[in-house]
Design a protein around this motif. Structure first.
Motif, PDB file in Angstrom:
ATOM      1  N   UNK A   1     -52.789   8.054  -4.252  1.00  2.00           N
ATOM      2  CA  UNK A   1     -53.525   8.624  -5.378  1.00  2.00           C
ATOM      3  C   UNK A   1     -52.757   9.825  -5.909  1.00  2.00           C
ATOM      4  N   UNK A   2     -52.665   9.939  -7.227  1.00  2.00           N
ATOM      5  CA  UNK A   2     -52.098  11.118  -7.854  1.00  2.00           C
ATOM      6  C   UNK A   2     -53.208  11.901  -8.523  1.00  2.00           C
ATOM      7  N   UNK A   3     -53.015  13.214  -8.579  1.00  2.70           N
ATOM      8  CA  UNK A   3     -54.041  14.070  -9.156  1.00  2.70           C
ATOM      9  C   UNK A   3     -53.537  14.755 -10.417  1.00  2.70           C
ATOM     10  N   UNK A   4     -54.418  14.799 -11.406  1.00  2.00           N
ATOM     11  CA  UNK A   4     -54.152  15.450 -12.685  1.00  2.00           C
ATOM     12  C   UNK A   4     -55.137  16.607 -12.824  1.00  2.00           C
ATOM     13  N   UNK A   5     -54.638  17.744 -13.271  1.00  2.00           N
ATOM     14  CA  UNK A   5     -55.482  18.907 -13.503  1.00  2.00           C
ATOM     15  C   UNK A   5     -55.726  19.048 -14.997  1.00  2.00           C
ATOM     16  N   UNK A   6     -56.986  19.042 -15.396  1.00  2.39           N
ATOM     17  CA  UNK A   6     -57.387  19.130 -16.795  1.00  2.39           C
ATOM     18  C   UNK A   6     -57.954  20.516 -17.061  1.00  2.39           C
ATOM     19  N   UNK A   7     -57.228  21.334 -17.824  1.00  2.00           N
ATOM     20  CA  UNK A   7     -57.713  22.667 -18.180  1.00  2.00           C
ATOM     21  C   UNK A   7     -58.614  22.568 -19.403  1.00  2.00           C
ATOM     22  N   UNK A   8     -59.795  23.172 -19.306  1.00  2.00           N
ATOM     23  CA  UNK A   8     -60.731  23.179 -20.425  1.00  2.00           C
ATOM     24  C   UNK A   8     -61.087  24.610 -20.791  1.00  2.00           C
TER      25      UNK A   8
END
Length: 199
Positions: free
Chosen positions: A3-10
């Motif tokens: 699994x790869x993880x993506x960080x979504x800045x909001x």
């Protein structure tokens, strides 16, 4: 399966569509058991952030709680400065972008989301695009001020940094990000599965 993880800045006043496309496109990897999974986690400066058009999201991690080593990519949707998006121009986001990029990660932005990345110095000598129709901001001019060649878009990819000219291209950006993370053929399979067709 890995699994790869993506960080979504909001940031406050984020563009709703731009945030949702990343969550959705990456989320569809859950439905292809033989493909690598891509998990999206959210971060921001507040426990809850508000999209310009009504979406409210309880974030997973405050930005100072994030361990950048966990993430293969950072995504920064654009937003509306009139509704609080100025907070995206903060040192913690600039530092996070530089760290994730330095470790080989991808930075995907949409609309004015490229501007905080440009302010980090990552685009100096490079190329990017942004939203050209802002009433009070010359976004393309700001890119040039920060040492970046600006174009009218619609999508620019330079040195593992993706930018686009507006929310209409958010699905394309999310798809490019996915292809960079899991492979072009795998991303095409996800796209066909999402479309409900084999062609």
């Amino acid at each position: 399966m890995t699994e790869k993880k993506v960080l979504l800045f909001l940031g406050e006043g984020f563009e709703d569509l731009e945030a949702v496309t990343v969550l959705s496109v990456c989320g569809w990897t859950e439905y292809r058991s033989h493909l690598e999974k891509v998990k999206v986690e959210t971060t921001g400066l507040h426990r809850e952030v508000h999209g310009r058009f009504g979406l409210r999201i309880a974030i997973d991690h405050l930005i100072d709680e994030v361990d950048p080593q966990e993430y293969a990519a950072l995504v920064v949707p654009g937003g509306f400065h009139s509704h609080g998006f100025d907070e995206a121009y903060c040192q913690p986001l600039r530092d996070l972008a530089k760290t994730i990029h330095r470790q080989g990660g991808i930075i995907a932005t949409m609309c004015v989301g490229i501007l905080p990345i440009a302010e980090s110095g990552l685009l100096e000598g490079g190329e990017a695009t942004s939203y050209a129709f802002s009433r009070s901001h010359d976004n393309l001019g700001r890119l040039r001020e920060l040492g970046c060649k600006s174009t009218s878009g619609p999508i620019v990819v330079w040195n593992r940094i993706i930018s686009c000219s507006g929310p209409a291209y958010s699905v394309d950006v999310a798809s490019l990000l996915l292809a960079s993370l899991v492979g072009i053929d795998e991303a095409k399979e996800i796209a066909l599965f999402m479309a409900g067709t084999s062609v």
